[in-house]
Design an enzyme around this catalytic site. Structure first.
Site, PDB file in Angstrom:
ATOM      1  CE1 TYR A   1     128.260  61.270  38.366  1.00 60.03           C
ATOM      2  CE2 TYR A   1     128.898  62.493  40.316  1.00 60.03           C
ATOM      3  CZ  TYR A   1     127.994  62.254  39.309  1.00 60.03           C
ATOM      4  OH  TYR A   1     126.834  62.986  39.227  1.00 60.03           O
TER       5      TYR A   1
ATOM      6  CG  PHE B   1     117.803  57.395  55.454  1.00 60.25           C
ATOM      7  CD1 PHE B   1     118.779  56.477  55.826  1.00 60.25           C
ATOM      8  CD2 PHE B   1     118.137  58.753  55.458  1.00 60.25           C
ATOM      9  CE1 PHE B   1     120.062  56.886  56.183  1.00 60.25           C
ATOM     10  CE2 PHE B   1     119.416  59.176  55.812  1.00 60.25           C
ATOM     11  CZ  PHE B   1     120.379  58.247  56.173  1.00 60.25           C
TER      12      PHE B   1
END
Lengths: 330, 330
Positions: free
Chosen positions: B152, B198
């Site tokens: 990346y 999360f």
């Protein structure tokens, strides 16, 4: 019952008509286990003259961009040396430079046999204008990825990334070397880098051109020493280290000292300064700890003075120019 | 004599089904000078759901790798957002990641009209694990080009290099932004980065997972603010600065603080630590001096607490899950 002969190694070599590539092909052809070498070169910076001496029937040249090379075969070893390496060349066509390096690597991965070995000529330019000296392989570099050298530096970095990630995700057997400055016979006269520039200028009776103050340093590796290092690293099967491996001479010499030496052995040529090349690195010197560990006994044996004299001899033979003013000093 | 109508702008958008891309397409469709938007997306990490609400007849989607996209047209504006951006995704197929970024950019350069504009979403990952904070655009970064994040990081760096070199050698009109962490609606539930992790964990009643000690910091930019910055930079004609331009929120918050906040507003979820992600950067914060200068008045207005609450609302609507335990605190 007959025992089938063990078939030899099939090799794909991209950039084999180039300066370093052609010397490595000479070394490859000394291997008895090599059955075939297909050299793919688009002759952008490579020269057919560099392989004209090769008469070995195992060797053939395909004139083609490596990223477009079509072939049904798969190869046991691939060597990716397809890239211009001199700033004026790669800066003149950055798209093509990046395509050759990255697109070339992608194509060659497709052409690699499942248990084949991928050998890649990366560069000390991945360190950019280094903030540590000498540069160990762990140094992450200081490259301006928006700058005028970036097509070369970043395509070498990206190709390293691709290969190391292929190793991680697919188990590809890779060998990556980072070459520092190399010089010697078969450099293009119009290559544009210091040693060949100075010699061709001196042979033409012109002043030697230094860009900037000439205090920028390089480590000058003579081609024979570099090829020996490459052959020892690429061809050994028992090395578990995929690279990156610095290969070069760790004697750091300034560009102006090289110019002065060429001037001295060529009978005294004037030296003139021109504007610095943008983002020319101020220094470059390999940390060879890893190379010495992996390749015991290998080192650059030809000092730059001897290498320069041999290169002058080669250029003189090539140009067929008499050189009455030349005084060789040993 | 009749006056021909001024034809509108033809736009090619790679990665328009992705999280950020789809929001920018919404913004593009508010422009009256846009005649056509062709969105090319291979739906590797993009989702058709992200553009399902778009009924504008100017918009169409082609499901295809951008590097293989065939088209006779040339485009007035191209937007290159085609890349996975989350480590587990790009690490799973580095070849494809690099091909999308670099091969995609090469293909889009071929499809750009001679006076067209090339807009590229680069990343703060070009800074690697930065040794200076905040990071100005002039910082050359600290990227391990052989490491697990390199497919990346290095393909973004190489694509920047390609574009800046196209500007230097061909005069191509480019705009390059470096995006810092962005979050908000339309993130994939399985994106794999902190905020969405999360929230999806909390909604599923599972513990929140932190890789390492959680003290690594990020700057969390809410999608609406980021898209406003992109639109203002990409669409203005009077900017002579091609980038790179940092776009992000310069409020630096640790990952564990985000986890604690999500836990707090979701009614108290346990937090568990797992092994650190290899080479996870310790810190990341944009120096926004240039952005503030070029885009006066632009800033990230949505703080991360507000952004997290909006994102929770969106995820809850998407999953259709009742959330009796959720307590919103303002």
């Amino acid at each position: 019952m007959s025992i089938s002969p063990i078939s030899g190694r099939r090799i794909l070599f991209a950039g084999g008509c180039g300066f370093i590539g052609s010397h490595l092909i000479d070394a490859l052809l000394q291997r008895s286990d090599v059955e075939q070498i297909i050299c793919v070169d688009n002759l952008w910076t490579g020269l057919e003259d560099n392989v004209r001496h090769v008469t070995d029937p195992r060797f053939s040249v395909v004139t083609c961009d490596i990223e477009k090379f079509q072939c049904e075969d798969r190869f046991d070893e691939v060597y990716h040396f397809a890239s211009p390496a001199s700033p004026p060349w790669y800066m003149s066509d950055p798209y093509r430079t990046m395509s050759a390096n990255i697109g070339g690597a992608m194509r060659m991965l497709d052409l690699l046999a499942p248990d084949g070995k991928f050998c890649f000529a990366s560069t000390s330019e991945v360190y950019g204008d280094p903030l540590v000296s000498p540069q160990p392989e762990s140094y992450r570099g200081s490259v301006d990825c928006t700058g005028p050298r970036s097509s070369y530096d970043e395509s070498k970095r990206a190709t390293e990334a691709l290969l190391f990630e292929m190793r991680r995700t697919r188990g590809t057997d890779i060998r990556v070397v980072r070459l520092f400055n190399v010089f010697g016979p078969r450099t293009r006269p119009d290559d544009g880098r210091a040693v060949s520039n100075f010699i061709t200028q001196a042979l033409a009776g012109r002043p030697l051109t230094i860009y900037g103050d000439g205090l920028q340093s390089r480590s000058w590796g003579y081609i024979d020493d570099i090829v020996e290092g490459l052959a020892r690293y690429f061809w050994r099967d028992k090395i578990d280290y995929p690279g990156p491996l610095n290969i070069g001479n760790d004697r750091e010499v300034s560009v102006i000292d090289v110019a002065r030496y060429v001037s001295q052995v060529m009978g005294g040529c004037p030296i003139q300064h021109e504007a610095p090349v943008p983002q020319d690195p101020t220094n470059r010197c390999p940390d060879l700890t890893l190379a010495r560990d992996l390749l015991p006994g290998w080192e650059c044996k030809v000092d730059y003075e001897e290498g320069v004299r041999r290169t002058i001899d080669w250029f003189r033979e090539e140009t067929g120019r008499p050189a009455p003013r030349i005084t060789l000093v040993s």
